[in-house]
Design a protein around this motif. Structure first.
Motif, short mmCIF file in Angstrom:
data_model
loop_
_atom_site.label_atom_id
_atom_site.label_comp_id
_atom_site.label_asym_id
_atom_site.label_seq_id
_atom_site.Cartn_x
_atom_site.Cartn_y
_atom_site.Cartn_z
N TYR A 73 -3.36 9.06 -11.67
CA TYR A 73 -4.03 8.07 -10.83
C TYR A 73 -5.39 8.65 -10.45
O TYR A 73 -5.49 9.70 -9.82
CB TYR A 73 -3.20 7.79 -9.58
N SER A 79 -7.15 6.65 -3.20
CA SER A 79 -6.03 7.57 -2.97
C SER A 79 -5.82 7.84 -1.48
O SER A 79 -4.73 8.22 -1.07
CB SER A 79 -6.28 8.90 -3.71
N THR A 86 -0.36 8.54 -5.18
CA THR A 86 -1.23 9.50 -5.87
C THR A 86 -0.47 10.79 -6.15
O THR A 86 -0.53 11.32 -7.28
CB THR A 86 -2.47 9.79 -5.03
N GLN A 89 2.24 10.25 -8.93
CA GLN A 89 1.70 10.15 -10.29
C GLN A 89 1.11 11.48 -10.77
O GLN A 89 1.31 11.88 -11.92
CB GLN A 89 0.62 9.06 -10.34
N TYR A 138 -6.46 12.51 -4.04
CA TYR A 138 -6.72 12.66 -5.47
C TYR A 138 -7.19 14.07 -5.80
O TYR A 138 -6.64 14.73 -6.69
CB TYR A 138 -7.77 11.64 -5.93
#
Length: 316
Positions: A73, A79, A86, A89, A138
């Motif tokens: 992601y 995020s 986030t 993934q 992220y």
């Protein structure tokens, strides 16, 4: 195997491997990728890296020798609103992939990391020694991904390196275009194509023209770096744990606007808006380490980057 190989960057990586005669299998859940981006003749396994059994079976069935891991992601701003998604993934997914690789006996991986691990660095030129200070889930998830590779390599045979990208732009083929709703180039080119004025957020930064300066790398050059890293690992070369893929030179947002007008022939005056919170004035990275160890450099000019993105957009 290229995870996320149906995405904008991944599809370019797949093509780069094919150009040097290496077979590829793609694993992608198509949440943001496109099956049409995968070249004809390349197997596409539709599924998620969270499915450890599927990943292990794919690695075994296709006799995979190494992995380039791009699936994840990728939207730093969003995020913040979706931290659990986030982490699932990007962190749980990477752990699942590493487990599958261990089961299948696949000993090499090139990891798609990010400049987001640095946050807002207080230096003119970011190097691999610059302190990491991610400012979004992220960025944190990408840094944790690097740690997972490091720690797994202490437990099992695993040759690895992580590539930290900055701003990836352009197209290496009209068949693949950046479809992100958050990236600057698509936003600017879409605005010009639709007769809307593109937007500049902040013109009072301490930079030569008052707009933010960023490091832009052409996606075809980025793809070449993945191939170089994967081949080096396959040849037993001991690579550094991380490499920055930066040009060493920045371009301002206003320069992007001017270049876009020159490429498209659409001379709309940009709309000036307020600064966005958290936008640093300048982020530019050195690519010297990647040049030394991978023979890599950014070969495209800003005009090349915009012209290729415009061409791919027109062909869409």
């Amino acid at each position: 195997m290229v995870t996320g190989g149906a995405g904008y960057i991944g599809a370019h990586v797949v093509r780069a491997f094919r150009e040097v005669g290496l077979d590829v299998v793609v694993l992608d859940d198509l949440s943001s990728g496109h099956a049409s981006f995968v070249p004809e003749g390349v197997p596409l396994v539709e599924g998620t890296i969270l499915d450890t059994d599927l990943v292990a079976a794919t690695l075994t069935e296709h006799a995979v020798a190494g992995v380039v891991h791009l699936a994840g992601y990728k939207y730093a701003g969003v995020s913040v609103q979706r931290p659990l998604h986030t982490y699932e993934q990007n962190v749980t997914g990477t752990a699942s992939l590493l487990e599958a690789m261990a089961r299948a006996g696949v000993p090499r991986i090139v990891f798609s990391s990010s400049a987001a691990v640095y946050g807002t660095p207080d230096v003119d030129l970011v190097t691999e020694q610059t302190l990491t200070h991610p400012e979004s889930p992220y960025g944190e998830s990408k840094l944790i991904g690097e740690w997972l590779l490091r720690d797994q390599a202490r437990a099992v045979e695993l040759a690895h390196t992580s590539l930290r990208y900055f701003n990836v732009v352009g197209s290496g083929t009209d068949e693949v275009v950046d479809t992100s709703p958050h990236n600057l180039f698509p936003l600017v080119l879409d605005a010009l194509a639709q007769g809307r004025a593109p937007r500049i957020n902040g013109v009072d930064y301490p930079t030569p023209d008052g707009t933010c300066v960023r490091d832009y790398v052409h996606v075809a050059d980025l793809a070449a770096a993945h191939v170089a890293a994967a081949r080096a690992l396959e040849q037993g070369v001991e690579l550094q744990r991380v490499y920055n893929l930066g040009s060493g030179e920045g371009s301002s947002v206003r320069q992007i606007m001017q270049a876009a007008a020159a490429v498209t022939g659409v001379g709309l005056e940009p709309e000036i808006a307020a600064r966005r919170p958290g936008d640093p004035a300048r982020i530019v990275a050195s690519g010297e380490l990647a040049a030394r160890d991978l023979g890599w450099r950014n070969t495209h000019t800003l005009h090349d980057m915009l012209a290729s993105a415009w061409s791919a957009r027109a062909a869409r």
